[in-house]
Design a protein around this motif. Structure first.
Motif, PDB file in Angstrom:
ATOM      1  N   ASP A   1     -72.827 -80.688  59.677  1.00  0.00           N
ATOM      2  CA  ASP A   1     -73.307 -79.610  58.800  1.00  0.00           C
ATOM      3  C   ASP A   1     -74.687 -79.101  59.194  1.00  0.00           C
ATOM      4  OD1 ASP A   1     -74.866 -81.728  57.903  1.00  0.00           O
ATOM      5  OD2 ASP A   1     -73.712 -81.982  56.052  1.00  0.00           O
TER       6      ASP A   1
ATOM      7  N   LYS B   1     -65.633 -87.759  59.216  1.00  0.00           N
ATOM      8  CA  LYS B   1     -66.270 -86.928  58.190  1.00  0.00           C
ATOM      9  C   LYS B   1     -67.681 -87.440  57.907  1.00  0.00           C
ATOM     10  CE  LYS B   1     -63.888 -84.511  55.653  1.00  0.00           C
ATOM     11  NZ  LYS B   1     -63.735 -83.045  55.566  1.00  0.00           N
ATOM     12  N   ASP B   2     -68.366 -86.745  56.990  1.00  0.00           N
ATOM     13  CA  ASP B   2     -69.768 -87.082  56.720  1.00  0.00           C
ATOM     14  C   ASP B   2     -69.932 -88.517  56.220  1.00  0.00           C
ATOM     15  OD1 ASP B   2     -68.452 -86.497  54.349  1.00  0.00           O
ATOM     16  OD2 ASP B   2     -70.069 -85.280  53.504  1.00  0.00           O
TER      17      ASP B   2
ATOM     18  N   MET C   1     -65.945 -79.842  63.594  1.00  0.00           N
ATOM     19  CA  MET C   1     -65.782 -79.134  62.330  1.00  0.00           C
ATOM     20  C   MET C   1     -67.156 -78.717  61.830  1.00  0.00           C
ATOM     21  SD  MET C   1     -64.182 -80.478  58.695  1.00  0.00           S
ATOM     22  CE  MET C   1     -62.513 -80.625  59.331  1.00  0.00           C
TER      23      MET C   1
ATOM     24  N   ASP D   1     -69.141 -77.522  58.965  1.00  0.00           N
ATOM     25  CA  ASP D   1     -68.888 -77.578  57.533  1.00  0.00           C
ATOM     26  C   ASP D   1     -69.922 -76.803  56.726  1.00  0.00           C
ATOM     27  OD1 ASP D   1     -67.391 -78.598  55.275  1.00  0.00           O
ATOM     28  OD2 ASP D   1     -69.108 -79.897  54.881  1.00  0.00           O
TER      29      ASP D   1
ATOM     30  N   SER E   1     -65.072 -74.887  58.063  1.00  0.00           N
ATOM     31  CA  SER E   1     -64.501 -75.344  56.800  1.00  0.00           C
ATOM     32  C   SER E   1     -65.546 -75.223  55.710  1.00  0.00           C
ATOM     33  CB  SER E   1     -64.027 -76.798  56.901  1.00  0.00           C
ATOM     34  OG  SER E   1     -65.130 -77.676  56.982  1.00  0.00           O
TER      35      SER E   1
ATOM     36  N   GLU F   1     -67.068 -83.902  61.960  1.00  0.00           N
ATOM     37  CA  GLU F   1     -67.655 -82.904  61.067  1.00  0.00           C
ATOM     38  C   GLU F   1     -69.173 -82.945  61.163  1.00  0.00           C
ATOM     39  OE1 GLU F   1     -66.430 -82.381  56.682  1.00  0.00           O
ATOM     40  OE2 GLU F   1     -68.267 -83.566  56.589  1.00  0.00           O
TER      41      GLU F   1
END
Length: 285
Positions: free
Chosen positions: A200, A168-169, A217, A219, A242, A198
Motif C-alpha cells: 500500500d 496480504k498486509d 497488488m 491496495d 484493489s 499486496e
C-alpha cells in the motif's frame, strides 16, 4: 457457456432443494394441486441483463423429477432483454412448483453477478485492464458465483487458499516485512505456484521490485499513485489494483495502466436480476 463440473452443480442444487423442501416437502402444492395435473412454464427475464445459472435452474427441476422436460432457449453468457424467454419447463405441476423458487434463486442471483460484471467490463474496455473477482463469495456457492463472473466477461482470481500464494498486509506484519515474507514464500512455493504480494506504499513496492514476485497488488492507491506504481514496475511483473473500486472509479483506475482490477462487489453486492416463472395448465404460458 457451461458450468464445468456437473457433479458439483448437482450437489449444490440438491442441498438447496433439501433446504427448501424441509421435512415433508411442498405441502401447499400437495394440498391444492391434483397429483396428475401437468403444466408448462417459461422462465422469463423481467429486466435487461446477462444470463448465468440456467444450468442450475435446469438441475433444480430435473433433480425433483427426471422426467421433467427442460428446453433452454438461451445460453449462459448471453445478453438479455426484458421479456426474453430463457427456457420452457414441462411436467407434473407439483414438481415444477416445488422446484420453482430454488431454480429462480440460482438463475436470478447468478445472472445478477454476470450483469454487474459486464457493466464493469464495459467501463474498462478501452484499456488493458481485466476485471477480476475475489474470495468475497457466498459460503458454499463460490464455484457458481465465480462462474457467473466469467459469464459476465470477468476473470477469476484464485478460487481458494490452496491455488496461489497471496501475501496480504497481515502476512507481512507477522512475517516481519515485505522481504522476509517474499523470501519465505519463494522457498516454500512449488515451481507451478505463483506468488502475489499486496503493498500500500511505494516504499513497499520498491522492495517487491528488488525481491521479485509474479504479481503485485496495489491496495487502496489513488489513481495518481497507481500510475506512478505502474511506471515503477515497468512491466517486470503484473500489477493488480484493489480497494475503493466501484463503477464510478473503475475507469480512472484502469486508465493508470494496471493489468487487473479486483472487485469484491461483483459477488458480495450484486443485485439479483429479476427473472420469473410464467406457468399455465394445458397450454402455452
Amino acid at each position: 457457456m457451461h458450468f464445468g463440473n456437473p457433479l458439483l452443480l448437482a450437489d449444490i442444487v440438491r442441498a438447496a432443494l433439501a433446504e427448501d423442501l424441509g421435512r415433508t416437502g411442498d405441502i401447499t402444492s400437495a394440498a391444492c394441486i391434483p397429483a396428475d395435473r401437468r403444466a408448462r412454464a417459461q422462465l422469463v427475464a423481467r429486466r435487461d441483463g446477462r444470463l448465468a445459472g440456467l444450468e442450475a435452474a435446469e438441475a433444480a427441476f430435473r433433480l425433483m423429477d427426471g422426467g421433467i422436460r427442460f428446453t433452454a432457449h438461451r445460453q449462459d453468457g448471453e445478453a438479455l432483454r426484458a421479456g426474453d424467454a430463457l427456457a420452457t419447463v414441462e411436467g407434473p405441476a407439483r414438481t415444477i412448483l416445488a422446484a420453482e423458487r430454488v431454480a429462480l434463486n440460482f438463475v436470478g442471483r447468478l445472472s445478477g453477478i454476470a450483469t454487474l460484471t459486464a457493466a464493469y467490463v464495459a467501463e474498462v474496455a478501452h484499456t488493458r485492464a481485466c476485471i477480476c473477482d475475489t474470495r468475497k463469495t457466498t459460503p458454499g456457492l463460490r464455484a457458481l458465483e465465480k462462474y457467473a463472473v466469467a459469464c459476465g466477461g470477468g476473470l477469476n482470481h484464485r478460487f481458494g487458499l490452496d491455488d496461489a500464494i497471496l501475501i496480504k498486509d497481515n502476512h507481512i506484519a507477522v512475517a516481519g516485512g515485505v522481504r522476509p515474507a517474499l523470501r519465505a514464500a519463494k522457498a516454500a512455493a512449488g515451481h507451478l505456484v505463483k506468488i502475489e504480494i499486496e503493498v500500500d506504499t511505494l516504499e513497499q513496492l520498491a522492495e517487491v521490485i528488488e525481491e521479485g514476485a509474479d504479481v503485485v497488488m496495489l491496495d487502496n492507491m489513488p489513481p495518481a499513485m497507481l500510475a506512478e506504481a505502474v511506471a515503477m514496475v515497468g512491466g517486470r511483473m503484473r500489477t493488480e489494483a484493489s480497494g475503493g473500486v466501484d463503477l464510478s472509479t473503475v475507469r480512472a483506475i484502469a486508465e493508470t495502466g494496471v493489468d487487473a482490477i479486483s472487485v469484491g462487489a461483483l459477488t458480495h453486492s450484486a443485485p439479483v436480476l429479476d427473472i420469473g416463472l410464467d406457468i399455465a395448465v394445458g397450454g402455452a404460458p
